[in-house]
Design an enzyme around this catalytic site. Sequence first.
Site, mmCIF file in Angstrom:
data_model
loop_
_atom_site.group_PDB
_atom_site.id
_atom_site.type_symbol
_atom_site.label_atom_id
_atom_site.label_comp_id
_atom_site.label_asym_id
_atom_site.label_seq_id
_atom_site.Cartn_x
_atom_site.Cartn_y
_atom_site.Cartn_z
ATOM 1 N N ASN A 13 -22.420 -15.549 -70.392
ATOM 2 C CA ASN A 13 -22.615 -16.235 -71.676
ATOM 3 C C ASN A 13 -22.064 -17.651 -71.534
ATOM 4 O O ASN A 13 -20.857 -17.848 -71.558
ATOM 5 C CB ASN A 13 -21.876 -15.456 -72.780
ATOM 6 C CG ASN A 13 -21.910 -16.182 -74.109
ATOM 7 O OD1 ASN A 13 -22.739 -17.082 -74.307
ATOM 8 N ND2 ASN A 13 -21.028 -15.800 -75.019
ATOM 9 N N LYS A 15 -22.208 -20.056 -73.535
ATOM 10 C CA LYS A 15 -21.801 -20.650 -74.828
ATOM 11 C C LYS A 15 -22.374 -22.074 -74.940
ATOM 12 O O LYS A 15 -23.477 -22.325 -74.468
ATOM 13 C CB LYS A 15 -20.277 -20.634 -74.974
ATOM 14 C CG LYS A 15 -19.664 -19.270 -74.686
ATOM 15 C CD LYS A 15 -18.261 -19.156 -75.164
ATOM 16 C CE LYS A 15 -17.662 -17.864 -74.642
ATOM 17 N NZ LYS A 15 -16.471 -17.459 -75.343
ATOM 18 N N HIS A 99 -21.742 -11.745 -81.705
ATOM 19 C CA HIS A 99 -20.614 -12.279 -80.936
ATOM 20 C C HIS A 99 -19.504 -12.692 -81.896
ATOM 21 O O HIS A 99 -19.773 -13.207 -82.989
ATOM 22 C CB HIS A 99 -21.078 -13.464 -80.084
ATOM 23 C CG HIS A 99 -20.067 -13.868 -79.062
ATOM 24 N ND1 HIS A 99 -18.949 -14.602 -79.389
ATOM 25 C CD2 HIS A 99 -19.982 -13.615 -77.731
ATOM 26 C CE1 HIS A 99 -18.227 -14.791 -78.298
ATOM 27 N NE2 HIS A 99 -18.829 -14.193 -77.277
ATOM 28 N N GLU A 101 -17.624 -15.143 -81.988
ATOM 29 C CA GLU A 101 -17.632 -16.552 -82.413
ATOM 30 C C GLU A 101 -18.625 -16.761 -83.547
ATOM 31 O O GLU A 101 -18.421 -17.617 -84.410
ATOM 32 C CB GLU A 101 -17.929 -17.458 -81.202
ATOM 33 C CG GLU A 101 -16.702 -17.540 -80.299
ATOM 34 C CD GLU A 101 -16.997 -17.744 -78.829
ATOM 35 O OE1 GLU A 101 -18.109 -18.162 -78.472
ATOM 36 O OE2 GLU A 101 -16.083 -17.462 -78.022
ATOM 37 N N GLU A 171 -15.670 -6.476 -77.202
ATOM 38 C CA GLU A 171 -14.973 -7.745 -76.959
ATOM 39 C C GLU A 171 -13.842 -7.908 -77.968
ATOM 40 O O GLU A 171 -14.076 -8.378 -79.096
ATOM 41 C CB GLU A 171 -15.952 -8.911 -77.108
ATOM 42 C CG GLU A 171 -17.099 -8.862 -76.127
ATOM 43 C CD GLU A 171 -17.611 -10.264 -75.806
ATOM 44 O OE1 GLU A 171 -17.583 -10.616 -74.634
ATOM 45 O OE2 GLU A 171 -17.992 -10.987 -76.727
ATOM 46 N N GLY A 177 -11.698 -15.755 -74.072
ATOM 47 C CA GLY A 177 -11.323 -17.131 -73.719
ATOM 48 C C GLY A 177 -9.829 -17.355 -73.803
ATOM 49 O O GLY A 177 -9.374 -18.442 -74.156
ATOM 50 N N SER A 218 -12.140 -12.531 -71.168
ATOM 51 C CA SER A 218 -11.476 -13.130 -70.007
ATOM 52 C C SER A 218 -11.625 -12.281 -68.739
ATOM 53 O O SER A 218 -10.659 -12.089 -67.999
ATOM 54 C CB SER A 218 -10.001 -13.391 -70.317
ATOM 55 O OG SER A 218 -9.889 -14.225 -71.454
HETATM 56 C C1 PEP Z 1 -17.618 -14.146 -74.218
HETATM 57 O O1 PEP Z 1 -18.167 -15.238 -74.218
HETATM 58 O O2 PEP Z 1 -18.132 -13.227 -74.825
HETATM 59 C C2 PEP Z 1 -16.367 -13.970 -73.471
HETATM 60 C C3 PEP Z 1 -15.936 -12.777 -73.255
HETATM 61 O O3 PEP Z 1 -15.740 -15.121 -73.027
HETATM 62 P P1 PEP Z 1 -14.527 -15.187 -71.950
HETATM 63 O O4 PEP Z 1 -14.989 -14.432 -70.734
HETATM 64 O O5 PEP Z 1 -14.334 -16.637 -71.706
HETATM 65 O O6 PEP Z 1 -13.347 -14.521 -72.574
#
Ligand code: PEP
Length: 266
Positions: A13, A15, A99, A101, A171, A177, A218
Amino acid sequence: MKPGQRRKVVVGNWKMHTTAAEATQLAQGVVDGVGNEDGVSVILCPPFPYLALVGAILKRSRITLGAQNMYPEKKGAFTGEVSPTMLLDVGCKYVILGHSERRHKMGESDAFINQKVRFALASGLDVILCVGETLEQRKANQTEAMLDRQLNSGLADVPVADLPRISIAYEPVWAIGNADHHATPQQAEDAHAILRGRFSKLFGKEAAEAVTIQYGGSVEPDNAAAFLSRNGVDGALVGGASLKADELLAIVRAGINEGRVEMQPT
Ligand code: PEP
Protein backbone atom coordinates in the site's frame (compact mmCIF):
# COMPACT_ATOMS: atom_id res chain seq x y z
CA MET A 1 -10.10 -26.22 2.95
CA LYS A 2 -7.32 -27.03 5.40
CA PRO A 3 -5.51 -24.11 7.09
CA GLY A 4 -2.26 -24.89 5.23
CA GLN A 5 -3.93 -24.52 1.85
CA ARG A 6 -4.43 -20.77 2.09
CA ARG A 7 -1.96 -19.01 -0.16
CA LYS A 8 0.16 -16.27 1.38
CA VAL A 9 -0.39 -12.75 0.07
CA VAL A 10 1.74 -9.61 0.29
CA VAL A 11 0.06 -6.28 -0.50
CA GLY A 12 2.04 -3.07 -0.98
CA ASN A 13 0.00 0.00 0.00
CA TRP A 14 1.94 2.98 -1.30
CA LYS A 15 -0.52 5.45 0.29
CA MET A 16 0.08 9.06 -0.93
CA HIS A 17 3.69 8.48 -1.91
CA THR A 18 5.86 8.42 -5.06
CA THR A 19 6.20 10.54 -8.16
CA ALA A 20 5.65 9.03 -11.60
CA ALA A 21 9.40 8.38 -11.91
CA GLU A 22 9.57 6.78 -8.45
CA ALA A 23 6.47 4.67 -9.09
CA THR A 24 8.01 3.40 -12.34
CA GLN A 25 11.28 2.48 -10.66
CA LEU A 26 9.59 0.87 -7.67
CA ALA A 27 7.14 -1.20 -9.71
CA GLN A 28 9.92 -2.33 -12.09
CA GLY A 29 12.12 -3.28 -9.14
CA VAL A 30 9.37 -5.43 -7.63
CA VAL A 31 8.58 -7.05 -11.01
CA ASP A 32 12.24 -7.89 -11.60
CA GLY A 33 12.68 -9.20 -8.07
CA VAL A 34 9.56 -11.40 -8.07
CA GLY A 35 10.30 -12.79 -11.54
CA ASN A 36 8.52 -16.08 -12.11
CA GLU A 37 8.16 -16.89 -8.42
CA ASP A 38 4.55 -17.71 -7.68
CA GLY A 39 4.75 -19.01 -4.11
CA VAL A 40 3.08 -15.82 -2.87
CA SER A 41 0.41 -13.53 -4.34
CA VAL A 42 1.80 -10.01 -4.66
CA ILE A 43 -0.50 -7.00 -5.08
CA LEU A 44 0.66 -3.39 -5.56
CA CYS A 45 -1.64 -0.49 -4.71
CA PRO A 46 -0.17 2.79 -6.04
CA PRO A 47 -1.91 6.18 -5.80
CA PHE A 48 -4.73 6.76 -8.36
CA PRO A 49 -2.67 8.91 -10.79
CA TYR A 50 -0.12 6.13 -11.28
CA LEU A 51 -2.44 3.14 -11.57
CA ALA A 52 -2.28 2.97 -15.37
CA LEU A 53 1.46 3.55 -15.38
CA VAL A 54 2.13 0.82 -12.82
CA GLY A 55 -0.50 -1.44 -14.44
CA ALA A 56 1.48 -1.32 -17.71
CA ILE A 57 4.67 -2.36 -15.88
CA LEU A 58 2.87 -5.24 -14.12
CA LYS A 59 1.20 -6.45 -17.30
CA ARG A 60 3.33 -9.48 -18.09
CA SER A 61 4.31 -10.16 -14.48
CA ARG A 62 2.78 -12.30 -11.73
CA ILE A 63 1.93 -9.16 -9.74
CA THR A 64 -1.59 -7.80 -9.58
CA LEU A 65 -2.81 -4.20 -9.45
CA GLY A 66 -5.00 -2.88 -6.64
CA ALA A 67 -6.45 0.50 -5.66
CA GLN A 68 -6.41 2.14 -2.24
CA ASN A 69 -10.01 3.34 -2.28
CA MET A 70 -13.09 3.97 -4.46
CA TYR A 71 -16.47 5.66 -4.40
CA PRO A 72 -19.59 3.47 -4.47
CA GLU A 73 -21.16 4.82 -7.67
CA LYS A 74 -20.63 3.92 -11.30
CA LYS A 75 -20.30 7.53 -12.50
CA GLY A 76 -21.81 10.95 -11.90
CA ALA A 77 -21.40 14.27 -10.13
CA PHE A 78 -18.94 13.16 -7.44
CA THR A 79 -16.08 15.62 -7.82
CA GLY A 80 -12.72 14.16 -6.91
CA GLU A 81 -13.95 10.58 -6.60
CA VAL A 82 -13.01 7.44 -8.55
CA SER A 83 -15.46 4.68 -9.48
CA PRO A 84 -14.91 0.92 -9.57
CA THR A 85 -15.64 1.02 -13.30
CA MET A 86 -12.64 3.33 -13.75
CA LEU A 87 -10.45 1.12 -11.57
CA LEU A 88 -11.35 -1.96 -13.58
CA ASP A 89 -10.75 0.01 -16.77
CA VAL A 90 -7.13 0.72 -15.78
CA GLY A 91 -6.51 -2.90 -14.81
CA CYS A 92 -7.22 -3.11 -11.07
CA LYS A 93 -8.37 -6.42 -9.66
CA TYR A 94 -8.46 -5.40 -5.99
CA VAL A 95 -9.50 -2.46 -3.85
CA ILE A 96 -8.53 -1.78 -0.24
CA LEU A 97 -11.55 -0.62 1.78
CA GLY A 98 -11.97 0.43 5.40
CA HIS A 99 -8.30 1.34 5.89
CA SER A 100 -7.85 2.98 9.28
CA GLU A 101 -6.60 6.17 7.66
CA ARG A 102 -9.91 6.44 5.82
CA ARG A 103 -11.92 5.51 8.92
CA HIS A 104 -10.09 7.88 11.26
CA LYS A 105 -8.71 10.68 9.07
CA MET A 106 -11.52 10.89 6.49
CA GLY A 107 -14.31 9.93 8.89
CA GLU A 108 -15.64 6.95 6.94
CA SER A 109 -18.39 5.14 8.85
CA ASP A 110 -19.03 1.41 9.08
CA ALA A 111 -22.18 1.89 6.99
CA PHE A 112 -20.32 3.74 4.22
CA ILE A 113 -17.58 1.11 4.17
CA ASN A 114 -20.21 -1.61 3.86
CA GLN A 115 -21.81 0.30 0.98
CA LYS A 116 -18.40 0.40 -0.73
CA VAL A 117 -17.72 -3.31 -0.09
CA ARG A 118 -21.02 -4.35 -1.66
CA PHE A 119 -20.63 -1.96 -4.61
CA ALA A 120 -17.04 -3.04 -5.29
CA LEU A 121 -18.01 -6.72 -5.34
CA ALA A 122 -21.05 -6.10 -7.53
CA SER A 123 -18.84 -4.13 -9.93
CA GLY A 124 -16.26 -6.90 -10.23
CA LEU A 125 -13.48 -5.76 -7.89
CA ASP A 126 -12.15 -8.07 -5.19
CA VAL A 127 -12.08 -6.50 -1.73
CA ILE A 128 -9.40 -6.26 0.95
CA LEU A 129 -11.39 -5.15 4.01
CA CYS A 130 -9.29 -3.57 6.78
CA VAL A 131 -10.33 -3.77 10.41
CA GLY A 132 -8.53 -2.94 13.64
CA GLU A 133 -8.81 -1.36 17.05
CA THR A 134 -7.27 1.87 18.37
CA LEU A 135 -4.85 1.86 21.31
CA GLU A 136 -7.56 3.24 23.62
CA GLN A 137 -9.91 0.42 22.61
CA ARG A 138 -7.19 -2.19 23.19
CA LYS A 139 -6.38 -0.74 26.60
CA ALA A 140 -10.08 -0.79 27.48
CA ASN A 141 -10.31 -4.49 26.48
CA GLN A 142 -12.56 -3.63 23.56
CA THR A 143 -10.47 -5.25 20.82
CA GLU A 144 -12.79 -8.22 20.33
CA ALA A 145 -15.91 -6.05 20.36
CA MET A 146 -14.39 -3.67 17.79
CA LEU A 147 -13.29 -6.46 15.46
CA ASP A 148 -16.75 -8.02 15.76
CA ARG A 149 -18.42 -4.72 14.95
CA GLN A 150 -16.21 -3.84 12.00
CA LEU A 151 -16.45 -7.31 10.48
CA ASN A 152 -20.22 -7.61 11.02
CA SER A 153 -20.97 -4.21 9.58
CA GLY A 154 -18.35 -4.33 6.83
CA LEU A 155 -19.70 -7.62 5.50
CA ALA A 156 -23.42 -7.01 6.12
CA ASP A 157 -25.58 -8.22 3.21
CA VAL A 158 -22.60 -9.41 1.18
CA PRO A 159 -23.70 -12.20 -1.19
CA VAL A 160 -22.34 -15.57 -0.03
CA ALA A 161 -21.21 -16.30 -3.60
CA ASP A 162 -18.82 -13.32 -3.33
CA LEU A 163 -17.04 -14.51 -0.18
CA PRO A 164 -14.09 -16.02 -2.12
CA ARG A 165 -13.44 -12.50 -3.47
CA ILE A 166 -13.01 -10.96 -0.02
CA SER A 167 -9.93 -10.96 2.17
CA ILE A 168 -9.53 -9.34 5.58
CA ALA A 169 -6.60 -7.26 6.81
CA TYR A 170 -6.18 -7.02 10.57
CA GLU A 171 -4.45 -3.70 11.18
CA PRO A 172 -4.27 -2.47 14.77
CA VAL A 173 -4.41 1.30 14.34
CA TRP A 174 -1.67 1.84 16.94
CA ALA A 175 0.83 -0.31 15.04
CA ILE A 176 0.42 1.27 11.60
CA GLY A 177 3.40 3.36 10.47
CA ASN A 178 4.68 3.26 14.01
CA ALA A 179 8.28 2.17 14.45
CA ASP A 180 8.01 2.46 18.27
CA HIS A 181 4.81 0.51 18.71
CA HIS A 182 4.81 -2.88 17.03
CA ALA A 183 2.17 -5.49 17.73
CA THR A 184 3.66 -8.84 18.68
CA PRO A 185 3.15 -11.85 16.42
CA GLN A 186 1.12 -13.39 19.28
CA GLN A 187 -1.21 -10.38 19.34
CA ALA A 188 -1.66 -10.74 15.59
CA GLU A 189 -2.35 -14.48 15.87
CA ASP A 190 -4.92 -13.89 18.64
CA ALA A 191 -6.74 -11.19 16.68
CA HIS A 192 -6.77 -13.35 13.53
CA ALA A 193 -8.32 -16.18 15.55
CA ILE A 194 -11.04 -13.80 16.77
CA LEU A 195 -11.72 -12.67 13.21
CA ARG A 196 -11.80 -16.21 11.81
CA GLY A 197 -14.14 -17.25 14.61
CA ARG A 198 -16.47 -14.34 13.84
CA PHE A 199 -16.29 -15.11 10.11
CA SER A 200 -17.27 -18.69 10.92
CA LYS A 201 -20.30 -17.53 12.91
CA LEU A 202 -21.37 -15.30 10.03
CA PHE A 203 -20.71 -17.60 7.08
CA GLY A 204 -19.83 -21.07 8.36
CA LYS A 205 -16.70 -23.06 9.11
CA GLU A 206 -15.73 -23.81 5.52
CA ALA A 207 -15.84 -20.15 4.47
CA ALA A 208 -13.83 -19.22 7.58
CA GLU A 209 -11.14 -21.80 6.77
CA ALA A 210 -10.91 -20.43 3.24
CA VAL A 211 -10.77 -16.70 3.97
CA THR A 212 -7.37 -15.00 3.76
CA ILE A 213 -6.59 -12.85 6.80
CA GLN A 214 -3.48 -10.74 6.43
CA TYR A 215 -1.70 -8.70 9.07
CA GLY A 216 -0.75 -5.04 8.68
CA GLY A 217 1.14 -2.74 11.04
CA SER A 218 4.81 -1.91 10.47
CA VAL A 219 5.64 -5.24 8.82
CA GLU A 220 9.29 -5.01 7.78
CA PRO A 221 11.96 -7.37 6.45
CA ASP A 222 13.22 -8.20 9.95
CA ASN A 223 9.83 -9.06 11.49
CA ALA A 224 7.97 -10.44 8.45
CA ALA A 225 8.82 -14.10 9.06
CA ALA A 226 7.77 -13.83 12.71
CA PHE A 227 4.29 -12.65 11.65
CA LEU A 228 3.93 -14.83 8.57
CA SER A 229 4.89 -17.99 10.46
CA ARG A 230 1.97 -17.56 12.86
CA ASN A 231 -1.10 -19.71 12.74
CA GLY A 232 -3.83 -18.03 10.72
CA VAL A 233 -1.65 -15.14 9.50
CA ASP A 234 -2.03 -15.54 5.75
CA GLY A 235 -0.12 -12.53 4.54
CA ALA A 236 0.97 -8.96 5.10
CA LEU A 237 -0.45 -5.58 4.16
CA VAL A 238 2.64 -3.40 3.98
CA GLY A 239 2.78 0.39 3.96
CA GLY A 240 6.17 2.01 4.66
CA ALA A 241 8.32 -0.98 3.71
CA SER A 242 6.52 -1.33 0.36
CA LEU A 243 8.14 1.92 -0.81
CA LYS A 244 11.51 0.23 -1.20
CA ALA A 245 11.64 -2.65 -3.67
CA ASP A 246 14.32 -4.55 -1.74
CA GLU A 247 12.32 -4.34 1.52
CA LEU A 248 9.07 -5.49 -0.07
CA LEU A 249 10.94 -8.30 -1.83
CA ALA A 250 12.42 -9.44 1.49
CA ILE A 251 8.88 -9.63 2.90
CA VAL A 252 7.75 -11.55 -0.20
CA ARG A 253 10.61 -14.02 0.35
CA ALA A 254 9.55 -14.47 3.98
CA GLY A 255 6.04 -15.23 2.69
CA ILE A 256 7.40 -17.78 0.23
CA ASN A 257 9.44 -19.53 2.95
CA GLU A 258 6.64 -19.57 5.52
CA GLY A 259 4.10 -20.60 2.86
CA ARG A 260 6.27 -23.59 1.95
CA VAL A 261 6.48 -24.64 5.58
CA GLU A 262 2.69 -24.47 5.92
CA MET A 263 2.06 -26.36 2.70
CA GLN A 264 4.15 -29.37 3.75
CA PRO A 265 2.07 -32.48 4.41
CA THR A 266 1.71 -33.24 8.10
C1 PEP B 1 -0.81 0.13 5.93
O1 PEP B 1 -0.61 1.00 5.09
O2 PEP B 1 -1.88 -0.44 5.94
C2 PEP B 1 0.26 -0.20 6.88
C3 PEP B 1 0.15 -1.28 7.58
O3 PEP B 1 1.33 0.66 6.94
P1 PEP B 1 2.75 0.37 7.67
O4 PEP B 1 3.26 -0.93 7.13
O5 PEP B 1 3.60 1.53 7.31
O6 PEP B 1 2.47 0.26 9.14
